[in-house]
Design a protein around this motif. Structure first.
Motif, short mmCIF file in Angstrom:
data_model
loop_
_atom_site.label_atom_id
_atom_site.label_comp_id
_atom_site.label_asym_id
_atom_site.label_seq_id
_atom_site.Cartn_x
_atom_site.Cartn_y
_atom_site.Cartn_z
N SER A 71 0.83 -1.21 0.00
CA SER A 71 0.00 0.00 0.00
C SER A 71 0.86 1.26 0.00
O SER A 71 0.50 2.27 -0.63
CB SER A 71 -0.94 0.00 1.21
N GLY A 106 0.66 3.77 -2.90
CA GLY A 106 0.20 5.08 -2.47
C GLY A 106 1.01 6.22 -3.05
O GLY A 106 0.53 7.36 -3.11
N THR A 119 -4.21 0.75 -3.73
CA THR A 119 -4.01 0.94 -2.29
C THR A 119 -5.23 0.47 -1.51
O THR A 119 -5.11 -0.26 -0.51
CB THR A 119 -3.73 2.42 -1.98
N VAL A 138 -5.54 -3.43 -1.63
CA VAL A 138 -4.57 -4.13 -0.79
C VAL A 138 -4.94 -4.01 0.69
O VAL A 138 -4.92 -5.01 1.43
CB VAL A 138 -3.15 -3.58 -1.05
N LEU A 139 -5.28 -2.80 1.14
CA LEU A 139 -5.64 -2.63 2.54
C LEU A 139 -6.93 -3.37 2.89
O LEU A 139 -7.03 -3.98 3.96
CB LEU A 139 -5.80 -1.13 2.85
#
Length: 284
Positions: free
Chosen positions: A207, A211, A229, A232-233
């Motif tokens: 991330s 990012g 991002t 993935v989070l």
């Protein structure tokens, strides 16, 4: 004189021989704006009706960069369901053969689809509405331009690949514990606990890397950064740590069918690979 200027201007938009002319139209929005596509489709409808009415006498053609983008977008949208179907089917078959289970690949497909839908939903809210302009004023620079048609086509396979990687890593450890005689719920808990730090660490690193694209003023790069991002989070801290364990605990024996797993041990704390120290019992 004005008359000569008018003639020169008309001549600049007329081909030699006078059999072709160019008309430029400037709509009050950018070509990336969501209004551009329906507007161009209406224009093309008017042109088609004009050509049908004056068949053989006159012919009008719509030509512009936005027209090429919309044609490419239509092509991508038409092919994306085929591509996604091929990806999901191949992943489902491979995972089912590797783990010798029917439920696990179906659960995996559901988790991947959930991640993709939520992520794209967040991207639509961010880039096609003004909901977060008060928090991130720089989003107003994109003028609600909408998602570029190239972004989902590239990002969705990457999102699926990352989610598949984390999922296989988690499921492999759960299967190891279950094959050694652990009950299903305990194997799921232990597998999630032992792989959690690794998956979380990898997700945070990815991330941070993705990012960096959020600092770009280019629309596509910024959208790449946000979608990757968020995916993935979401996959790291929600899907693999909450949704997947909950589904597998609820499914119980269905997780492994038709694979045969050993019967759980009668003493749930007798596994040599798990170090467990019970707390002393005291009466109040």
């Amino acid at each position: 004189s004005f008359g000569n200027a008018h003639e020169r201007l008309l001549a600049s938009y007329t081909a030699q021989g006078g059999n072709m002319t160019l008309t430029q139209v400037f709509p009050p929005f950018s070509r990336m704006n969501p209004k551009a596509t329906p507007w161009l489709r209406k224009v093309r409808g008017v042109v088609d009706r004009f050509n049908a009415k004056y068949d053989g006498q006159f012919e009008a053609v719509v030509s512009a960069s936005v027209a090429g983008d919309i044609d490419a977008s239509d092509l991508v949208e038409g092919r994306m369901p085929i591509v996604l179907c091929c990806i999901v089917c191949s992943v489902t078959v491979i995972v089912g053969c590797v783990f010798r289970s029917v439920f696990l690949p179906l659960r995996l497909a559901f988790a991947l689809a959930y991640t993709v839908f939520i992520t794209l939903g967040v991207a639509v809210v961010v880039y096609q509405t003004d909901t977060f302009w008060w928090l991130f004023p720089y989003l107003s620079d994109f003028d609600n331009a909408g998602l570029s048609y190239t972004v989902p086509a590239i990002v969705i396979p990457v999102t699926i690949a990352l989610g598949l990687d984390y999922d296989v890593f988690l499921i492999t450890r759960i299967i190891e514990y279950r094959a050694q005689g652990m009950p299903n719920d305990m194997a799921v808990v232990m597998g999630t606990a032992t792989t959690g730090p690794t998956i979380s660490g990898a997700g945070v690193i990815m991330s941070i890397a993705f990012g960096g694209l959020l600092s770009s003023s280019e629309t596509m790069l910024n959208q790449f950064g946000l979608i990757l991002t968020v995916s993935v989070l979401l996959d790291t801290f929600v899907i693999r740590t909450v949704l997947v364990p909950a589904l597998m605990i609820k499914a119980d024996k269905l997780n492994w069918w038709p694979r045969v797993m050993p019967q759980p041990s009668s003493d749930e704390y007798s596994y040599p690979h798990v170090q467990y120290t019970p707390l002393p019992y005291t009466e109040d």
